[in-house]
Design a protein around this motif. Sequence first.
Motif, mmCIF file in Angstrom:
data_model
loop_
_atom_site.group_PDB
_atom_site.id
_atom_site.type_symbol
_atom_site.label_atom_id
_atom_site.label_comp_id
_atom_site.label_asym_id
_atom_site.label_seq_id
_atom_site.Cartn_x
_atom_site.Cartn_y
_atom_site.Cartn_z
ATOM 1 N N GLN A 246 3.117 -13.004 -9.028
ATOM 2 C CA GLN A 246 1.695 -13.111 -9.352
ATOM 3 C C GLN A 246 0.834 -12.496 -8.256
ATOM 4 O OE1 GLN A 246 1.389 -17.348 -9.932
ATOM 5 N NE2 GLN A 246 2.050 -17.271 -12.069
ATOM 6 N N GLN A 247 1.202 -12.745 -6.996
ATOM 7 C CA GLN A 247 0.460 -12.154 -5.873
ATOM 8 C C GLN A 247 0.594 -10.639 -5.866
ATOM 9 O OE1 GLN A 247 1.186 -14.263 -2.013
ATOM 10 N NE2 GLN A 247 2.293 -15.728 -3.299
ATOM 11 N N VAL A 248 1.784 -10.145 -6.170
ATOM 12 C CA VAL A 248 2.000 -8.698 -6.226
ATOM 13 C C VAL A 248 1.158 -8.083 -7.339
ATOM 14 C CG1 VAL A 248 3.704 -6.915 -6.776
ATOM 15 C CG2 VAL A 248 4.301 -8.771 -5.204
ATOM 16 N N ALA A 249 1.130 -8.742 -8.492
ATOM 17 C CA ALA A 249 0.339 -8.233 -9.616
ATOM 18 C C ALA A 249 -1.139 -8.135 -9.242
ATOM 19 C CB ALA A 249 0.523 -9.132 -10.832
ATOM 20 N N GLN A 250 -1.643 -9.123 -8.507
ATOM 21 C CA GLN A 250 -3.044 -9.089 -8.074
ATOM 22 C C GLN A 250 -3.312 -7.877 -7.186
ATOM 23 O OE1 GLN A 250 -3.683 -12.866 -6.161
ATOM 24 N NE2 GLN A 250 -3.662 -14.034 -8.076
ATOM 25 N N GLN A 251 -2.377 -7.560 -6.309
ATOM 26 C CA GLN A 251 -2.544 -6.408 -5.436
ATOM 27 C C GLN A 251 -2.436 -5.091 -6.211
ATOM 28 O OE1 GLN A 251 -3.546 -6.619 -2.335
ATOM 29 N NE2 GLN A 251 -3.431 -8.859 -2.353
ATOM 30 N N LEU A 252 -1.494 -5.029 -7.138
ATOM 31 C CA LEU A 252 -1.311 -3.796 -7.907
ATOM 32 C C LEU A 252 -2.490 -3.529 -8.834
ATOM 33 C CD1 LEU A 252 2.490 -3.999 -8.844
ATOM 34 C CD2 LEU A 252 1.409 -2.565 -7.105
ATOM 35 N N THR A 253 -3.148 -4.579 -9.288
ATOM 36 C CA THR A 253 -4.329 -4.413 -10.139
ATOM 37 C C THR A 253 -5.426 -3.633 -9.405
ATOM 38 O OG1 THR A 253 -3.837 -6.494 -11.274
ATOM 39 C CG2 THR A 253 -6.069 -5.645 -11.494
ATOM 40 N N LYS A 254 -5.456 -3.744 -8.085
ATOM 41 C CA LYS A 254 -6.468 -3.042 -7.288
ATOM 42 C C LYS A 254 -6.170 -1.550 -7.178
ATOM 43 C CE LYS A 254 -7.035 -7.195 -4.415
ATOM 44 N NZ LYS A 254 -6.894 -7.743 -3.028
ATOM 45 N N VAL A 255 -4.917 -1.169 -7.380
ATOM 46 C CA VAL A 255 -4.515 0.249 -7.291
ATOM 47 C C VAL A 255 -3.638 0.596 -8.499
ATOM 48 C CG1 VAL A 255 -4.725 0.676 -4.819
ATOM 49 C CG2 VAL A 255 -2.742 -0.565 -5.680
ATOM 50 N N PRO A 256 -4.216 0.597 -9.709
ATOM 51 C CA PRO A 256 -3.422 0.772 -10.924
ATOM 52 C C PRO A 256 -2.671 2.100 -10.996
ATOM 53 C CG PRO A 256 -5.765 0.982 -11.383
ATOM 54 C CD PRO A 256 -5.652 0.462 -9.991
ATOM 55 N N GLU A 257 -3.076 3.066 -10.176
ATOM 56 C CA GLU A 257 -2.391 4.358 -10.196
ATOM 57 C C GLU A 257 -1.055 4.328 -9.446
ATOM 58 O OE1 GLU A 257 -4.882 4.215 -6.488
ATOM 59 O OE2 GLU A 257 -5.136 3.630 -8.585
ATOM 60 N N LEU A 258 -0.783 3.249 -8.709
ATOM 61 C CA LEU A 258 0.414 3.177 -7.864
ATOM 62 C C LEU A 258 1.703 3.159 -8.697
ATOM 63 C CD1 LEU A 258 1.062 3.090 -4.861
ATOM 64 C CD2 LEU A 258 1.056 0.599 -4.989
ATOM 65 N N LYS A 259 1.837 2.194 -9.588
ATOM 66 C CA LYS A 259 2.966 2.057 -10.512
ATOM 67 C C LYS A 259 4.346 2.199 -9.847
ATOM 68 C CE LYS A 259 0.627 3.358 -14.783
ATOM 69 N NZ LYS A 259 -0.726 3.181 -14.237
ATOM 70 N N ALA B 283 0.822 -1.211 0.000
ATOM 71 C CA ALA B 283 0.000 0.000 0.000
ATOM 72 C C ALA B 283 0.858 1.264 0.000
ATOM 73 C CB ALA B 283 -0.919 -0.003 1.217
ATOM 74 N N GLY B 284 0.644 2.112 -1.008
ATOM 75 C CA GLY B 284 1.313 3.406 -1.081
ATOM 76 C C GLY B 284 2.791 3.359 -1.359
ATOM 77 N N THR B 285 3.305 2.238 -1.812
ATOM 78 C CA THR B 285 4.752 2.088 -1.982
ATOM 79 C C THR B 285 5.267 2.768 -3.247
ATOM 80 O OG1 THR B 285 6.551 0.482 -1.798
ATOM 81 C CG2 THR B 285 4.766 -0.076 -3.305
ATOM 82 N N ASP B 286 6.512 3.209 -3.195
ATOM 83 C CA ASP B 286 7.193 3.787 -4.360
ATOM 84 C C ASP B 286 8.007 2.744 -5.115
ATOM 85 O OD1 ASP B 286 6.623 6.746 -4.015
ATOM 86 O OD2 ASP B 286 7.506 6.278 -2.068
ATOM 87 N N ALA B 287 8.401 1.697 -4.400
ATOM 88 C CA ALA B 287 9.221 0.651 -5.027
ATOM 89 C C ALA B 287 9.007 -0.667 -4.296
ATOM 90 C CB ALA B 287 10.701 1.022 -4.988
#
Length: 349
Positions: free
Chosen positions: A89-102, A70-74
């Motif tokens: 794969q687990q990280v990708a699932q989490q990032l899909t929920k917050v696509p603006e994070l990048k 959550a809220g990470t830069d890297a």
Amino acid sequence: MTKITVLGSGSWGTVLANLLVENGHHVLLWGRGEKEVQEINTQHTNRHYLPESTLRPQLKATTDLQAAIAGTDAILFVVPTKAIRSVAQQVAQQLTKVPELKPIIITATKGLEQHTNARISEIISHEIAANLRQGVVVLSGPSHAEEVIKDDITTLTVASKDVPSANWVQKIFMNDHFRLYTNNDVTGVEVGAALKNVIAIGAGIVHGLDYGDNAKAALMTRGLAEMTRMGVSLGADPLTFSGLSGLGDLIVTCTSVHSRNWRAGNALGQGRKLPEILADMGMAVEGVYTAKTAHDLSIAQNIDMPISESIYKVLYEDADLKTEVINIMKRKGQSENELMRPRLSGESE
């Protein structure tokens, strides 16, 4: 304040997380073990991996991947090679929920995936879509966690095709005892990082068999030639193998008792069996897994790698150690002048 997520609470992950805290960043270390995470948070130690070290109290750990990201830069991957794909794969699932994070993705894992022969950055790039992240950066070079935690002088390579991402990673890690150099040869850096672990097992075997410094020097030098030939065949710059992630990492891994790969090889040379060695180690010995991948890659790329192949036979075919040494020494004579040229299978070493 920059937030950085470190995935993997082993020795290297813990030490890198601690270093980033020292540099003034907000770091959350993710691990699977509840007791280990609790120890880091309450006692500021990780005794299983770093029995004599105290961590900075600002370093926090969690078993909750969603909270870690959550809220990470890297996001820094420091999990074993065999776990990289599933964790990505687990990280990708989490990032899909917050696509603006990048976030920028960093990997400090050294290995090649069995069956696919994929490099770590290739696995991560495949599993975490480009629209969910910024650049993928590889952190590699001669580094023992046991020395970095003591603020010993360490220099590494940070490699990426994305120059701004590499420069950013260089900046967040550097301090007066930890220095990074950038490199755009991702293939060379990752191949060197992976294959040196195989050669380090060989260096340990040589020591365990009571061979002297001449033999150790020969193995490291000719091992570097094999690493370079394979790297060049995969598109790497041969000069990369003369750098920190090639020769530098090879030296430190082949000559130090801190190296799990060297210790595993040394135990083999002393007559112990591999399953027993791995059970006692209690930590990943990447060179054992990479030896199988190196064997498969040498066949796929039609590259002759006699030292790596002998180590593969010892690990996976229970070949006799001294017989393998003799077989290498009795190979047909060959010129040393073409170290960098990919040598086809059947040509002599």
